[in-house]
Design an enzyme around this catalytic site. Sequence first.
Site, PDB file in Angstrom:
ATOM      1  N   LYS A  44      28.561  42.382  39.901  1.00  0.00           N
ATOM      2  CA  LYS A  44      27.430  42.421  40.838  1.00  0.00           C
ATOM      3  C   LYS A  44      27.650  44.045  41.447  1.00  0.00           C
ATOM      4  CE  LYS A  44      27.015  37.660  41.739  1.00  0.00           C
ATOM      5  NZ  LYS A  44      27.837  36.632  42.667  1.00  0.00           N
ATOM      6  N   LYS A 101      39.620  44.456  46.261  1.00  0.00           N
ATOM      7  CA  LYS A 101      38.581  44.576  46.863  1.00  0.00           C
ATOM      8  C   LYS A 101      38.761  45.562  48.142  1.00  0.00           C
ATOM      9  CE  LYS A 101      35.670  40.595  45.879  1.00  0.00           C
ATOM     10  NZ  LYS A 101      34.749  39.448  46.437  1.00  0.00           N
ATOM     11  N   LYS A 149      35.153  44.725  34.335  1.00  0.00           N
ATOM     12  CA  LYS A 149      34.795  43.430  34.254  1.00  0.00           C
ATOM     13  C   LYS A 149      32.877  43.686  34.612  1.00  0.00           C
ATOM     14  CE  LYS A 149      34.934  40.311  37.623  1.00  0.00           C
ATOM     15  NZ  LYS A 149      35.405  39.170  38.592  1.00  0.00           N
TER      16      LYS A 149
END
Length: 334
Positions: free
Chosen positions: A197, A111, A194
């Site tokens: 969102k 992230k 993956k």
Amino acid sequence: MKRILSGIQPTGHLHLGNHLGAIRNWVRLQDEFECLFCVVDMHAITVWQEPAELIANTREVAMAVLAAGIDPEKNVLFVQSHVPGHAQLAWIFNCVARLGWLNRMTQFKEKAGKSRENASVGLFAYPDLMAADILLYKATHVPVGEDQKQHLELTRDIAQKFNNDFGTELFPIVEPLIFGPATRVMSLRDGTNKMSKSDPSDYSRINMTDDAELIALKIRKAKTDPELIPDSVDGIEGRPEAANLMGIYAALADQELEAICAQFGGWQFSKFKAELSDLAVARLGPITSEINRLKDDPAYVDGVLRDGAERARAIAEPVIEEVYKTVGFLTGNG
Ligand code: AMP
Ligand code: TRP
């Protein structure tokens, strides 16, 4: 006593990965365990959230959980920031966890990307907050997708170190519950990534609010390879897109991958995709319409969350009291 806690971030529209990897399993657990389900808004703000969107997404996640079939009376459904104990315990865990432990967390590395220096301190300490979410209720089992296994290991390490340091058995050592064939749903555009969102392409995912036409369109456009559908699980090896679409079918149909290979082996992808979109629409359609119905009744949803927070606080407060005493905080005067 077996107690479940799980959390989901209100950071955008929920997608099929959240449903198959998390929420659907929660529905199955509610008969077997005492369950707490938490919309983790404090986790969400570890990266920037537009305030108005955060509010809307928090409600939407609660609606999706209710629409999937979670009974709000039998279970405790609540918002993290409504229970002060999460922040209180997270601070204590910041002082228990070691920098070295958090440095190993792969989700932070992903992230934060190249701009580690610019990541928030909250993003780095995020796993401590997650451990607090779980241990605040002395949960024994945590249903999550594959991607969260490392954070659960850390939760166990924190509980163990706290217990050792203070010579207590206060915190249980939690067990992860990781489920069935589609625990990791991949992007429809790239079978090695993956479904998420935060993927910039909306065609990479099926959102829980997509209508039947959009679901069919996204599945039709999903990436595949030029071969036919394999007739055995071995034949899926090295074919991430086939593995993903067949895994999704298996999960939605509640069948093993072998059975799907036997059923569709030798088919063209185009024909298989038509079957997959019929199944996806049949399974997701009722949930989508329930979400839309709940959107017209925000007062009901807010009421559920208010009641959930009250019940969560009733469990959390005595635990914080116990922790504060154990740590040596002067209590009883505040
Ligand atoms: P998040 O969207 O990261 O807040 O994740 C909420 C829950 O959904 C967690 O339990 C995740 O493990 C699960 N989850 C998120 N994305 C996926 C995915 N692509 N496949 C399976 N599970 C997922
Ligand atoms: N970190 C989890 C995720 O990104 C969300 C989460 C926060 C969670 N607190 C939790 C999951 C506690 C299980 C238990 O998906």
